[in-house]
Design a protein around this motif. Structure first.
Motif, short mmCIF file in Angstrom:
data_model
loop_
_atom_site.label_atom_id
_atom_site.label_comp_id
_atom_site.label_asym_id
_atom_site.label_seq_id
_atom_site.Cartn_x
_atom_site.Cartn_y
_atom_site.Cartn_z
N VAL A 25 9.56 49.23 31.33
CA VAL A 25 10.43 49.96 30.22
C VAL A 25 11.15 51.22 31.01
CG1 VAL A 25 8.96 49.17 28.40
CG2 VAL A 25 8.31 51.32 29.78
N THR A 29 10.63 55.93 27.53
CA THR A 29 9.69 55.46 26.60
C THR A 29 8.15 55.67 26.68
OG1 THR A 29 11.32 53.53 26.46
CG2 THR A 29 8.92 52.82 25.78
N TYR A 38 6.89 57.63 19.54
CA TYR A 38 6.93 56.16 19.31
C TYR A 38 5.81 55.56 19.48
CZ TYR A 38 9.17 51.93 20.32
OH TYR A 38 9.34 50.34 20.45
N PRO A 40 4.39 51.95 20.31
CA PRO A 40 4.81 50.61 21.11
C PRO A 40 4.78 49.35 20.10
CG PRO A 40 2.63 51.12 22.10
CD PRO A 40 3.16 52.27 20.84
N SER A 41 5.45 48.25 20.55
CA SER A 41 5.41 47.22 19.95
C SER A 41 3.95 46.27 20.18
CB SER A 41 6.58 46.18 20.27
OG SER A 41 6.59 45.90 21.80
N LEU A 44 4.31 45.07 23.97
CA LEU A 44 4.09 46.12 24.91
C LEU A 44 2.88 46.82 25.02
CD1 LEU A 44 5.39 48.18 27.02
CD2 LEU A 44 5.94 49.55 25.11
N ARG B 91 21.38 44.81 25.39
CA ARG B 91 20.28 44.18 26.41
C ARG B 91 19.80 44.78 27.54
NH1 ARG B 91 23.42 38.79 27.25
NH2 ARG B 91 24.41 38.71 25.45
N ASP B 94 15.67 48.99 26.76
CA ASP B 94 14.29 48.26 26.34
C ASP B 94 13.81 48.71 24.89
OD1 ASP B 94 13.34 51.04 25.59
OD2 ASP B 94 12.28 51.72 27.55
N GLU B 95 12.97 48.39 24.45
CA GLU B 95 12.42 48.39 22.87
C GLU B 95 12.66 49.75 22.29
OE1 GLU B 95 8.28 46.84 22.86
OE2 GLU B 95 7.87 49.05 22.26
N MET B 96 12.31 50.82 22.78
CA MET B 96 12.37 52.19 22.28
C MET B 96 13.63 52.45 22.08
SD MET B 96 11.10 55.99 23.06
CE MET B 96 12.42 56.02 24.27
N ARG B 98 16.43 50.71 22.14
CA ARG B 98 17.03 49.92 21.39
C ARG B 98 16.98 50.37 19.95
NH1 ARG B 98 15.29 45.08 22.77
NH2 ARG B 98 16.66 45.00 24.40
N GLN B 99 15.78 50.67 19.49
CA GLN B 99 15.47 51.13 18.26
C GLN B 99 16.01 52.37 18.02
OE1 GLN B 99 11.28 52.16 16.61
NE2 GLN B 99 11.10 49.84 17.09
#
Lengths: 67, 154
Positions: A25, A29, A38, A40-41, A44, B91, B94-96, B98-99
């Motif tokens: 990541v 992040t 934040y 995490p999912s 993650l 793409r 990363d997830e954060m 992107r959010q």
């Protein structure tokens, strides 16, 4: 959600950038998770748990709870 | 020392800034997304420049009836380019990122589209027949209206 990511990272003497690389990541992040900006999912969170070899609940806890 | 965790502060751990997320793809020189967006942006600009330069140049050899579709073709190519750039850029995140990034980027693209619309309207004042907005929207409506009128007369 509060977490012990910063402590665990410091114990291993890793920088945020190094941890970010291991977790695949961005450094931002890692920083955002550490300061609680934040959450995490689940994938993650599992990745973090596997990396530190600890159960998720040992790293993350709901607000107000102390681990 | 960090008072909340009793962990020594690492000078390499720069603080979280939302603005750095927003501009991540454009101004962070070291990120993959940044390099990708800059490369694609130059090609996108080349599309726009080619459209502006070639449209008037092709009017004479192609004739006005065919040449009016040139800006449509360039407009369509640019739209596809923007769409693929945006999806591929997402793409890279990363997830954060992107959010937190998706919404500001969508706003940015909205502003860009609005600017394109204004430019299209400005072009209308120069030569309405070659305006992409006219060709795409007004021309088919005009054609349909003409067809209805001629059928009624017949």
């Amino acid at each position: 959600v509060t977490n012990r990511l910063r402590v665990l990272r410091a114990e291993r003497n890793w920088t945020q950038a190094a941890l970010a690389e291991k977790l695949e990541v961005s450094r931002q992040t890692v920083n955002a998770i550490e300061v609680g900006k934040y959450d995490p999912s689940l994938p993650l969170a599992f990745k973090i748990s596997q990396l530190f070899n600890q159960p998720i609940e040992a790293i993350f806890s709901p607000n107000g709870a102390r681990s | 020392m960090n008072p909340t965790t009793n962990v020594p502060d690492d000078p390499t751990d720069r603080p979280f800034r939302y603005s750095s997320i927003f501009w991540w793809g454009l101004f962070d020189k070291n990120s993959e997304g940044s390099r990708y967006m800059r490369r694609r942006s130059w090609i996108g600009l080349a599309f726009v420049a080619a459209g502006i330069l070639l449209t008037p140049m092709l009017r004479a050899p192609l004739g006005p009836e065919i040449a009016r579709f040139v800006p449509v073709i360039f407009g369509f190519a640019a739209a596809v380019w923007i769409a693929t750039t945006f999806t591929r850029y997402l793409r890279c995140l990363d997830e954060m990122q992107r959010q937190l990034h998706y919404e500001p980027m969508a706003i940015t693209y909205g502003v860009v589209m609005a600017a394109a619309l204004v430019l299209g309207c400005l072009q209308l004042t120069i030569d309405w027949r070659f305006n992409p907005l006219y060709v795409v929207f007004a021309e088919p409506i005009r054609g349909l209206a003409l067809a209805v009128v001629t059928r009624r007369r017949a």
